[in-house]
Design an enzyme around this catalytic site. Structure first.
Site, mmCIF file in Angstrom:
data_model
loop_
_atom_site.group_PDB
_atom_site.id
_atom_site.type_symbol
_atom_site.label_atom_id
_atom_site.label_comp_id
_atom_site.label_asym_id
_atom_site.label_seq_id
_atom_site.Cartn_x
_atom_site.Cartn_y
_atom_site.Cartn_z
ATOM 1 N N GLU A 179 0.828 -1.210 0.000
ATOM 2 C CA GLU A 179 0.000 0.000 0.000
ATOM 3 C C GLU A 179 0.857 1.254 0.000
ATOM 4 O OE1 GLU A 179 -3.972 -1.876 2.140
ATOM 5 O OE2 GLU A 179 -2.383 -1.060 3.408
ATOM 6 N N GLU A 229 -4.250 -10.021 3.416
ATOM 7 C CA GLU A 229 -5.139 -9.740 4.538
ATOM 8 C C GLU A 229 -6.354 -10.663 4.618
ATOM 9 O OE1 GLU A 229 -2.973 -5.813 3.865
ATOM 10 O OE2 GLU A 229 -3.616 -7.546 2.689
#
Length: 260
Positions: A110, A130
């Site tokens: 990210e 995730e």
């Protein structure tokens, strides 16, 4: 976190190499402060982010999840520490370049996403795991529509599969792939090329090229993280996912009704 100035370029290296540069609260705070200092320095024309040969950044330290026992604690961590670091990169007065020599995982990928430019080594990999622990890549899912096309974003965010540097290049997550031993030099050369322009012109150009990410994108990031904190982190899937991760087994997620 180490910060050094080389001419008009500030090089920031993530700390905790023994943990693959996994970020804790102090790490996110240091990143935000380091980028803000560089942004405020009139002599700086670009910022380069570095990891090491083993990892660029492994994202959030899983230990941080284990310490978040309430939605308020989760909001304090994600909205109070992670978001300011991401916003510091997006709102930095000069371009931020990620120099990725190895794995960029979760929050590390990210960081690459919200950077202005990214150079990857041939051995670099990118992964958003995730969902395997019952949570979701909130910053990526919220910011990607403002930086990548939705199909490449979905490929990375939905499958949780590891993407190599070639896939990252085709998806637009990085803009250049070079030999592993050339990444840092390539990123520095890129920063020096940027530095040949006037700081005011660089600042204004970045402000317009990142306009949707700075406004709509970061607002979506905050909303996604708030939903993660309030509805996901303390839910059954995240509880099972973290437990399975610690026990080194495949999680058994329950079926659930469709969300809006």
């Amino acid at each position: 976190m180490e910060s050094r100035t080389q001419g008009p370029v500030v090089h920031i290296t993530f700390g905790r190499p023994e943990k693959l540069h996994a970020m804790d609260g102090a790490g996110w705070t240091d990143l935000a402060e380091s980028v803000r200092r560089a942004s405020a320095d009139p002599g700086v024309r670009a910022v380069v982010l570095h990891g090491s040969d083993r990892a660029f950044c492994a994202g959030n330290d899983i230990g941080e999840f284990l310490r978040l026992s309430t939605a308020r604690e989760a909001r304090d961590y994600f909205l109070g520490l992670v978001v300011p670091a991401m916003e510091a990169i997006v709102r930095c007065e000069v371009p931020v370049i990620s120099a990725v020599r190895a794995a960029a995982i979760g929050g590390g990928a990210e960081i690459v996403l919200v950077s202005d430019l990214a150079v990857a080594g041939t051995s670099a990999t990118f992964r958003l795991p995730e969902a395997r622990i019952g949570v979701w890549p909130t910053v990526f899912a919220a910011a990607a529509p403002h930086t990548l096309a939705h199909k490449p974003a979905g490929l990375l965010a939905l499958t949780t599969a590891e993407a190599d540097s070639g896939t990252a290049l085709r998806c637009g997550l990085v803009h250049e792939v070079v030999g592993d031993d050339q990444v840092d030099d390539a990123a520095h050369r890129l920063a020096l090329a940027i530095a040949e322009g006037s700081r005011d012109a660089i600042r204004r150009t970045k402000r317009f090229t990142t306009a949707r990410l700075r406004t709509e994108g970061m607002a979506a990031v905050r909303a996604a993280l708030a939903e993660l904190c309030d509805e996901t982190l303390l839910g059954p899937d995240a509880t099972e996912g973290v437990r399975a991760f610690r026990e080194k087994r495949v999680p058994g997620f329950a079926s659930s009704a469709s969300a809006d």
